[in-house]
Design an enzyme around this catalytic site. Structure first.
Site, short mmCIF file in Angstrom:
data_model
loop_
_atom_site.label_atom_id
_atom_site.label_comp_id
_atom_site.label_asym_id
_atom_site.label_seq_id
_atom_site.Cartn_x
_atom_site.Cartn_y
_atom_site.Cartn_z
CB SER A 131 22.94 52.38 34.06
OG SER A 131 22.16 51.21 34.14
CG HIS A 167 21.99 50.18 38.75
ND1 HIS A 167 22.21 51.50 39.03
CD2 HIS A 167 21.65 50.11 37.43
CE1 HIS A 167 21.99 52.23 37.94
NE2 HIS A 167 21.67 51.41 36.95
#
Length: 238
Positions: A131, A167
């Site tokens: 991330s 994501h």
């Protein structure tokens, strides 16, 4: 031995077991394998989470019993090591955790860690993360660092001359914002990953997409005629 500069940029790496214990998954295992060390030295960098003590503890526990020497580098309220540069350059792999990529970049620059990360990359230390720990190596990408409405961050370390989306299949704002940023030229050609996928770069060239979850994928997003063109990339299941 000099190693090729290597980055593994992911939307995965760890998973929770039935008892909610954090465990290394396929992408974290791949990061260790890339070091080619018999007993790799891994440093966990939790800056993006504000150096969450729980995150640090869970990461140490995740590697219990593994043939890995684990350390961590915290910057709040002060660095936990005497010499940041020496500690970073002594590692085989740096795993950067998720959280606020904008906060991560600010703190790294405040402590000179941005330059140290580049030096480590050039020296062959494997740079990896999830991330925020993926976006940071790129020019930038969509982020929730500023609130629930995603915004752009475009001041990444730019070790890799691409944008980055994370994501991609689990947070609905990610894909359309990355498309808009690439189409407008706010970001260059970009690579994106679903949860459980990662892109491996050797030097600045993509060298493969790897997944630890069935159905996860990686994508190339390019500008074409004022719009964004997305291409699914071949992926290897770990």
């Amino acid at each position: 031995m000099t190693r090729t500069p290597t980055i593994l940029a992911t939307s995965g790496g760890f998973a929770y077991d039935a008892r909610e214990n954090l465990r290394p998954a396929g992408l974290a295992r791949l990061a260790l394998q890339l070091t080619e060390a018999e007993r790799p030295k891994l440093c966990f960098v939790p800056t993006a989470s504000g150096d969450s003590t729980l995150y640090v503890q869970r990461t140490y526990a995740a590697f219990a019993g593994w043939s890995v020497d684990v350390s961590h580098l915290s910057l709040f309220p002060m660095p936990n090591v005497e010499d940041i540069r020496a500690h970073v350059l002594a590692q085989d792999v740096l795993w950067v955790g998720g959280g606020s990529v904008a906060g991560l970049l600010a703190m790294w620059r405040l402590h000179g860690l941005d330059d140290v990360m580049r030096e480590a990359w050039e020296a062959g230390v494997v740079l990896a993360g999830v991330s925020a720990g993926s976006i940071c190596w790129h020019v930038g990408g969509p982020t929730d660092s500023f609130g629930p409405q995603l915004r752009a961050v475009t001041d990444g370390l730019a070790l890799l001359p691409y944008g980055n989306g994370v994501h991609y299949d689990s947070e609905e704002q990610r894909r359309p914002l990355l498309h808009r940023m690439v189409a407008s030229g706010e970001l260059p050609t970009s690579f994106a990953t679903d949860d459980g996928a990662g892109v491996l770069y050797r030097g600045t060239e993509p060298a493969g997409v790897f997944t630890e979850r069935d159905g996860a994928g990686g994508y190339l997003v390019e500008a074409s005629g004022g719009e964004a063109k997305e291409t699914a990339l071949p992926a290897e299941r770990l």
